[in-house]
Write a protein that holds these residues in place. Structure first.
Motif, short mmCIF file in Angstrom:
data_model
loop_
_atom_site.label_atom_id
_atom_site.label_comp_id
_atom_site.label_asym_id
_atom_site.label_seq_id
_atom_site.Cartn_x
_atom_site.Cartn_y
_atom_site.Cartn_z
N VAL A 87 0.84 -1.20 0.00
CA VAL A 87 0.00 0.00 0.00
C VAL A 87 0.88 1.25 0.00
O VAL A 87 0.63 2.21 -0.75
CB VAL A 87 -0.96 0.01 1.22
CG1 VAL A 87 -1.67 1.34 1.36
CG2 VAL A 87 -1.96 -1.13 1.10
N LEU A 88 1.92 1.26 0.82
CA LEU A 88 2.82 2.42 0.87
C LEU A 88 3.47 2.67 -0.49
O LEU A 88 3.57 3.81 -0.94
CB LEU A 88 3.90 2.21 1.93
CG LEU A 88 3.41 2.18 3.37
CD1 LEU A 88 4.54 1.78 4.31
CD2 LEU A 88 2.81 3.52 3.78
N ALA A 140 13.78 4.35 2.91
CA ALA A 140 14.07 4.42 4.35
C ALA A 140 12.83 4.84 5.14
O ALA A 140 12.59 4.35 6.24
CB ALA A 140 15.23 5.36 4.62
N VAL A 141 12.03 5.73 4.57
CA VAL A 141 10.80 6.18 5.24
C VAL A 141 9.82 5.02 5.32
O VAL A 141 9.19 4.79 6.35
CB VAL A 141 10.18 7.39 4.49
CG1 VAL A 141 8.83 7.75 5.07
CG2 VAL A 141 11.13 8.57 4.54
N ARG A 142 9.69 4.26 4.23
CA ARG A 142 8.80 3.09 4.24
C ARG A 142 9.26 2.08 5.29
O ARG A 142 8.44 1.48 5.99
CB ARG A 142 8.73 2.44 2.87
CG ARG A 142 7.92 3.23 1.86
CD ARG A 142 7.56 2.44 0.62
NE ARG A 142 8.62 1.65 0.05
CZ ARG A 142 9.46 2.05 -0.90
NH1 ARG A 142 9.36 3.27 -1.39
NH2 ARG A 142 10.38 1.24 -1.37
N LEU A 168 7.09 0.66 8.35
CA LEU A 168 6.85 -0.77 8.50
C LEU A 168 7.39 -1.30 9.83
O LEU A 168 6.84 -2.25 10.39
CB LEU A 168 7.43 -1.54 7.32
CG LEU A 168 6.70 -1.27 6.00
CD1 LEU A 168 7.38 -1.99 4.84
CD2 LEU A 168 5.23 -1.67 6.10
N THR A 169 8.41 -0.67 10.37
CA THR A 169 8.89 -1.03 11.71
C THR A 169 7.82 -0.70 12.73
O THR A 169 7.52 -1.49 13.63
CB THR A 169 10.21 -0.32 12.03
OG1 THR A 169 11.20 -0.74 11.10
CG2 THR A 169 10.68 -0.62 13.45
N PRO A 175 8.36 13.05 4.16
CA PRO A 175 8.98 14.13 3.39
C PRO A 175 8.05 14.56 2.27
O PRO A 175 7.18 13.80 1.85
CB PRO A 175 10.26 13.50 2.84
CG PRO A 175 10.00 12.03 2.84
CD PRO A 175 9.03 11.78 3.97
N ALA A 176 8.24 15.78 1.82
CA ALA A 176 7.43 16.27 0.70
C ALA A 176 7.64 15.34 -0.48
O ALA A 176 8.76 14.96 -0.81
CB ALA A 176 7.83 17.69 0.32
#
Length: 183
Positions: free
Chosen positions: A37-38, A47-49, A53-54, A143-144
């Protein structure tokens, strides 16, 4: 989807087995599904995903491990502006979690630090009792988002067409509709 709310994705988790190991086997598929989904929502960079997920993993594991067997719900909520994401897990237990002193007491402990990670990776987190149990949530900053590639190409093509049309008014006899810049 209205202007007040961004997209929401929910997954119902069957954690009804009396066996804890069987219930914990449900965590991986939930994490993979929400990861998809992300990606579909264009959440980047990777890294944001992984941070998201963590948080998903920790909240779902806590619900499976500490709530009685039952149905859970994991959800992602993206803000309308795309700059915040809320991860939430609903479970049938009314006890509200807290970061305990045990999380700080033993540096070699192999468990008990999940909520510390959630707190570290999110802007804020919390828990609320509901009529059917509780909702534990974490809000993460995103982040944008960079421009969508298709939109960038379309904007680039519009600029090229505008430039060609402007130039064609000056150079009408040499204007060509087979410009290599339009490909």
């Amino acid at each position: 989807m209205n202007a007040q709310r961004g997209p929401v994705h929910r997954i119902i988790v069957n954690a009804t087995s009396p066996d804890l190991a069987e219930r914990l086997e449900r965590v991986g598929p939930v994490k993979r599904a929400l990861g998809t989904v992300l990606e579909d929502w264009g959440i980047a960079p990777r890294a944001v995903r992984l941070d998201i997920l963590t948080v998903v993993h920790e909240l779902v594991v806590n619900a499976v491990r500490h709530a009685p067997p039952g149905w859970l719900q994991a959800a992602l909520r993206l803000s309308p502006d795309g700059h915040r994401l809320v991860v939430e897990v609903h479970d049938p237990d009314h006890r509200v979690p807290a970061i305990g002193t045990a999380a700080f007491a033993n540096a070699h402990a192999e468990s008990g630090r999940g909520l510390l990670m959630v707190a570290a990776l999110s802007q804020r987190w919390g828990a609320q009792r509901t009529t059917s149990g509780k909702r534990v949530w974490a809000e993460l900053a995103l982040p944008a988002a960079p421009p969508v590639p298709e939109l960038s190409r379309a904007v680039g093509r519009v600029q090229i067409i505008t430039d060609v049309v402007s130039a064609s008014r000056v150079l009408a006899p040499t204007f060509s509709t087979t410009s290599p810049h339009l490909n």
